[in-house]
Design an enzyme around this catalytic site. Structure first.
Site, short mmCIF file in Angstrom:
data_model
loop_
_atom_site.label_atom_id
_atom_site.label_comp_id
_atom_site.label_asym_id
_atom_site.label_seq_id
_atom_site.Cartn_x
_atom_site.Cartn_y
_atom_site.Cartn_z
N ARG A 286 96.40 18.38 12.60
CA ARG A 286 97.63 17.92 11.98
C ARG A 286 98.54 19.26 11.95
NH1 ARG A 286 97.85 17.52 6.92
NH2 ARG A 286 95.72 16.92 6.76
N TYR B 23 122.21 5.00 14.78
CA TYR B 23 121.20 4.30 15.42
C TYR B 23 120.60 3.35 14.27
CZ TYR B 23 116.19 3.64 17.11
OH TYR B 23 115.18 3.32 17.53
N ASP C 37 122.38 14.23 15.92
CA ASP C 37 121.32 13.46 16.65
C ASP C 37 122.16 13.59 18.21
OD1 ASP C 37 120.18 11.76 18.16
OD2 ASP C 37 119.56 10.32 16.45
N LYS D 189 113.29 9.36 24.62
CA LYS D 189 114.18 9.09 25.63
C LYS D 189 114.47 9.98 26.74
CE LYS D 189 114.56 5.85 22.23
NZ LYS D 189 115.69 6.27 21.15
C1 LIG Z 1 115.29 5.94 19.61
C2 LIG Z 1 116.34 6.83 18.72
C3 LIG Z 1 115.94 7.46 17.63
C4 LIG Z 1 114.68 7.17 17.02
O1 LIG Z 1 113.54 7.77 17.96
P1 LIG Z 1 112.40 7.06 17.74
O2 LIG Z 1 111.50 8.32 18.99
O3 LIG Z 1 112.20 5.66 18.44
O4 LIG Z 1 111.75 7.36 16.56
C5 LIG Z 1 117.04 7.90 16.85
N1 LIG Z 1 118.04 8.19 17.17
C6 LIG Z 1 118.54 7.85 18.25
C7 LIG Z 1 119.98 7.95 18.93
C8 LIG Z 1 117.78 6.88 19.12
O5 LIG Z 1 118.46 6.41 20.41
#
Ligand SMILES: *Cc1c(COP(=O)(O)O)cnc(C)c1O
Length: 399
Positions: free
Chosen positions: A61, A114, A187, A212
């Site tokens: 961890r 998001y 982000d 993603k």
């Molecule tokens: C998917 C997504 C998240 C969250 O990410 P996870 O890996 O699902 O926790 C945050 N911001 C954006 C723009 C996303 O597309």
């Protein structure tokens, strides 16, 4: 003691995983290291590693070689002092927000983030002593005004909005935030570092859902952030305390995905641009949203901010509302309805029924998310096959 020196079967079985044959050559790629604990030679080494005088891992961890390698790669890609990996994009985002905003501090967040991020800010930020305000990040003057008065510690935006894929002027917001002594957190999931590096544009911290584009193959859940070393260290410490650090296999897979990030995203961008052009010209398509299209209102910003391509995400609205969207989706033979993005396979989603389901129809209408809206995450397939399948969907949506 090696495995062939042990005689009793229970001991052989118990200790078989310990046997790591060492050859004279080294593996060409980093081995996956699943060990949850590391071993020490003596108490002197225990002291040195715990005190940070000697490099070494202690407990899963708290750190792992694969996770470390991912953090270093992300920092290098983003031009940051340090990187941080987390169990998901949400964990990376939350740790970043808590590291950037002190208790009792204010966070200014872009409206229409998001869905998971919005929920997190609504449900948990206040409990953590953070006051959240929302602003339209597409309006830098409104952001400037909102940062005045009892100043906010940080501003949180997404490079490309969801689902209408509108661009946010990150270089301009970076100047606004800096002039008000606020940190800019970006982000950058939809753009990926293949197309845009927020830190180069003046942002302080960049966050990604590595689930993603960074991972890129729809087979892992992970998050990363990159920024100043001191802030990343505080965010990482929070992840360690709450147990939201990344596990080794997903770190290893993300690194494997990174190798082809630029090739994938370039192809995804090309496919998205061609598909957007085709959709925009089709009679059943009311409107196409893609900043790569010359007629798109964000095209000028796309040319300066995303010169390598406007990304793999595009959205379009069908004339016939939900019935047409459903007919389109049922008309597809190859493309799948999947509420995620950034994968090598093209994914189609219906924001009103998935990502923005929890909003009232009125709120969705205000945001421009109608029942005929379809979002596409372009994959790396041959464009002709993409075009042919989209044409099948559009034909089905026409009758
Ligand atoms: C998917 C997504 C998240 C969250 O990410 P996870 O890996 O699902 O926790 C945050 N911001 C954006 C723009 C996303 O597309």
């Amino acid at each position: 003691m090696t495995i062939d020196e042990i005689r009793r079967r229970a001991t052989i079985a118990a200790r078989a995983m310990e046997d790591a044959p060492a050859g004279g050559t080294r593996p060409a790629v980093a081995p996956l290291q699943l060990a949850s604990v590391f071993t020490f030679r003596d108490l002197g080494q225990v002291d040195r590693v715990y005190e940070g005088e000697e490099r070494g891992y202690i407990y899963g961890r708290l750190g792992n070689p694969n996770v470390d390698a991912l953090e270093r790669a992300v920092a290098a890609l983003e031009g940051a002092e340090a990187g941080m990996a987390a169990a998901s994009g949400m964990a990376a985002l939350w740790a970043t927000v808590l590291a950037a905003v002190p208790p009792g501090g204010r966070l200014l967040a872009s409206a229409g983030l998001y869905g998971g991020t919005e929920q997190l800010l609504h449900e948990d930020a206040r409990r953590a002593g953070i006051e959240v305000f929302f602003v339209d990040a597409r309006d830098p003057e409104a952001v400037g005004r909102a940062l005045e008065g009892p100043g906010a510690a940080a501003l949180l935006v997404e490079t490309i909005t969801n689902p209408l894929v509108r661009l946010v002027n990150v270089p301009r917001l970076a100047r606004v935030a800096r002039s008000r002594d606020a940190l800019l957190l970006v982000d950058n999931t939809f753009a990926s570092p293949a197309l845009f590096c927020p830190l180069e544009a003046g942002a302080d911290v960049v966050v990604h859902s590595a689930t993603k584009y960074l991972g890129g193959h729809a087979d892992l859940v992970a998050g990363v952030a990159a920024g100043p070393a001191e802030m990343m260290a505080r965010a990482r410490a929070l992840l360690q305390r709450t147990g939201a650090t990344l596990e080794p296999f997903s770190a290893w897979l993300t690194l494997r995905g990174l190798a082809t990030l630029e090739l994938r995203v370039r192809r995804q961008s090309d496919n998205a641009l061609r598909l957007a052009g085709e959709l925009a010209a089709h009679p059943v398509v009311k409107r196409t949203y893609y900043a790569g299209l010359p007629e798109d209102p964000d095209h000028g910003l796309a040319r300066t901010m995303l010169p390598e391509g406007a990304g793999g995400m595009l959205t379009f609205e069908l004339e016939g509302g939900e019935a047409a969207a459903d007919a389109f989706l049922r008309g597809l033979r190859m493309l799948k309805l999947a509420p995620s993005l950034g994968d090598v396979m093209t994914a189609v989603s219906h924001p009103a029924k998935t990502s923005h389901r929890s909003l009232s129809p009125e709120r969705r209408a205000t945001l421009g998310i109608g029942p005929g809206l379809v979002r596409v995450s372009a994959g790396i397939e041959d464009y002709e096959d993409l075009r042919a399948d989209a044409a099948r969907g559009l034909a089905a949506a026409t009758c």
